[in-house]
Write a protein that holds these residues in place. Structure first.
Motif, PDB file in Angstrom:
ATOM      1  N   ILE A 441      12.069 -31.773 -56.033  1.00  0.00           N
ATOM      2  CA  ILE A 441      12.152 -33.060 -55.342  1.00  0.00           C
ATOM      3  C   ILE A 441      12.654 -32.820 -53.915  1.00  0.00           C
ATOM      4  CG2 ILE A 441      12.939 -35.441 -55.511  1.00  0.00           C
ATOM      5  CD1 ILE A 441      13.789 -34.832 -58.408  1.00  0.00           C
ATOM      6  N   PRO A 442      11.761 -32.701 -52.952  1.00  0.00           N
ATOM      7  CA  PRO A 442      12.190 -32.482 -51.564  1.00  0.00           C
ATOM      8  C   PRO A 442      13.119 -33.606 -51.098  1.00  0.00           C
ATOM      9  CG  PRO A 442       9.835 -32.113 -51.792  1.00  0.00           C
ATOM     10  CD  PRO A 442      10.294 -32.721 -53.084  1.00  0.00           C
ATOM     11  N   GLY A 443      14.184 -33.220 -50.430  1.00  0.00           N
ATOM     12  CA  GLY A 443      15.100 -34.202 -49.865  1.00  0.00           C
ATOM     13  C   GLY A 443      16.121 -34.764 -50.825  1.00  0.00           C
ATOM     14  N   ALA A 444      16.027 -34.438 -52.107  1.00  0.00           N
ATOM     15  CA  ALA A 444      16.948 -35.004 -53.096  1.00  0.00           C
ATOM     16  C   ALA A 444      18.169 -34.101 -53.295  1.00  0.00           C
ATOM     17  CB  ALA A 444      16.240 -35.227 -54.425  1.00  0.00           C
ATOM     18  N   CYS A 445      19.233 -34.693 -53.820  1.00  0.00           N
ATOM     19  CA  CYS A 445      20.488 -33.974 -54.023  1.00  0.00           C
ATOM     20  C   CYS A 445      20.759 -33.784 -55.519  1.00  0.00           C
ATOM     21  CB  CYS A 445      21.616 -34.726 -53.328  1.00  0.00           C
ATOM     22  SG  CYS A 445      21.402 -34.804 -51.528  1.00  0.00           S
TER      23      CYS A 445
END
Length: 489
Positions: A441-445
């Motif tokens: 998930i790009p951009g997810a933490c």
């Protein structure tokens, strides 16, 4: 040797932060409550202390939360594998289960991990010495969940044929995947979010975590990460005088006057804050490890724009950035650098991190914005032996659960990772088979996909949740078809 944060998980735990050992600030206790809109009951299960011998017949009361609001007979059971902290912490931050239970007619269960929250096998003595704490192992925790699930299916009318989906985040995600591997007959699949199952000695670059942390700050602004990189020497220079120690104490609003002897602990405290924030740099306001605004690192970096400022100005800016984490709510009277985060079971996790959850973390000052700190197994294990009279088992988890080599036996596990999450460096990022699926998930933490849907969630995060639900739906449909059970969801 400094015990660097986990993971708590970390936090976590777990919740560790989910896997970190955190030095934290004073925060109000908001445990033991869940949104009033969620219908659940708190119950206790009479659990064995030791599942693997007949020499200890002690038992304890293991806490769990259960909601049957949307469940129908034969409907699925969504079981959260509790990790390193009070179970309410995870129930409050795993909205994915609450948000989707109605569509699946699912029962929801959050089970507290032994030796955390109120689930203490020997009460206040549980972590006193090895005769009590020696039962704090992954194997015992998984056996707890197995006995409990078997009991639920026997005792709740209509649940005998209910398929179980095990869900967890961070260390809980590791447990979820390992439960599916160890007890495949008790669940039809597992969702392991942000689970660093590959972060063990011999197969992991210990600098991976700190490198991602640095990139997260740098991507907001190179001046931001550079300010942090420059701050360590500035702090040490300022701390050489009594006036400088007083300045640092005032700027960071410490509860007690900083002394020369506390300088390293003070630097570790700031380091831990910077290493924690990238896990929880969520797009919506959150209240997981601390009350924070949306994208808190963005707010921090608004203060860190002068990396070449003189020492005192630079540290004044750093202190403002730190306050986003320590006192965004405005309710923190002062910061105690030696106090642990009350939402995570730091003492118990410290023991686990020493024994079998050996997760290397290091910094080199080159590929990251921190002071160099190597990770040397023998030194780490010696320190653990001094603390707990037991050495570290560096290969145990890999031997027990397979590490990278699970494709020939394991099935039906989703490994999801937010690529801004530092723990993703130790996660499974590539699909291993048709049924061992990696979702990046790009951009997810940190296990952001398990959180409730928020107004600022990016499309890529929403898509990841939809993909997870579709895979779970497929597992359930296969189970019902194979067992000739008519159940619509």
């Amino acid at each position: 040797m400094k015990f660097s944060p986990f993971f708590l998980l970390v936090i976590a735990i777990v919740l560790s932060q989910s896997l970190f050992i955190i030095d934290a600030f004073k925060i109000p206790n908001r445990l033991n409550s869940i949104s009033k809109s969620r219908d659940f009951k708190v119950k206790y299960f009479h659990q064995k202390v030791d599942h693997f011998s007949y020499s200890n017949n002690d038992t304890f009361e293991q806490r769990y939360l259960i909601s049957t609001e949307h469940w129908q007979p034969d409907g699925p059971i969504w079981f959260y594998a509790g990790n390193e902290g009070d179970i309410f912490t995870f129930a409050n931050n795993t909205g994915f289960m609450w948000d989707n239970a109605q569509d699946f007619h699912a029962m929801i269960i959050f089970m507290e991990h032994r030796y955390y929250g109120t689930s203490m096998p020997y009460g206040k003595k549980s972590l006193q010495n090895l005769s009590f704490s020696g039962y704090l192992t992954v194997e015992q925790a998984l056996a707890d969940y197995a006995d409990f699930i078997a009991d639920i299916k026997r005792t709740i009318v209509g649940a005998k044929k209910s398929p179980v989906i095990v869900i967890g985040g961070s260390y809980g995600g590791m447990l979820a995947s390992w439960f599916r591997i160890k007890y495949p007959h008790l669940c039809v699949g597992a969702l392991a979010a942000s689970a660093p199952v590959l972060q063990f000695p011999g197969i992991y670059n210990c600098n991976g975590y700190s490198h991602i942390v640095t990139e997260d700050f740098k991507n907001y602004s190179p001046k931001c990460s550079q300010s942090i990189r420059q701050s360590w020497n500035a702090i040490r220079r300022i701390a050489k005088t009594d006036d400088g120690l007083k300045f640092l104490s005032n700027q960071f609003e410490l509860c007690e006057q900083l002394t020369t002897q506390q300088l390293q602990s003070f630097i570790d405290w700031i380091t831990d804050i910077w290493q924690t924030l990238p896990m929880i740099d969520y797009p919506n306001p959150s209240d997981f490890l601390a009350k924070l605004p949306a994208y808190p690192i963005k707010m921090v970096c608004q203060y860190l724009t002068e990396p070449d400022a003189d020492d005192r100005q630079l540290i004044m800016n750093i202190a403002k950035g730190v306050s986003v984490y320590t006192n965004y709510s405005g309710n923190t009277e002062c910061n105690q650098i030696s106090e642990n985060n009350d939402r995570l079971g730091i003492s118990a996790w410290s023991f686990q991190a020493c024994t079998e959850m050996v997760l290397p973390l290091c910094t080199n000052g080159v590929n990251d914005m921190f002071e160099p700190e190597p990770w040397i197994f023998n030194d780490f294990s010696d320190d653990c032996r001094e603390r707990y009279a037991v050495g570290s088992e560096r290969y145990k988890a890999l031997i027990m659960f397979g590490g990278k080599h699970i494709g020939h036996t394991a099935t039906n596990i989703i490994f999801s990772n937010g690529l801004r999450d530092p723990w993703s460096a130790g996660g499974i990022l590539e699909t291993l088979s048709d049924t061992l699926i990696a979702i990046k998930i790009p951009g997810a933490c940190h296990h952001e996909d398990l959180r409730s849907q928020g107004p600022n969630d990016p499309k890529v995060l929403l898509k990841a949740r939809e993909q997870e639900l579709e895979i779970i739906r497929g597992w359930l449909q296969t189970y019902y078809n194979d067992n000739q059970i008519e159940f619509k969801f």
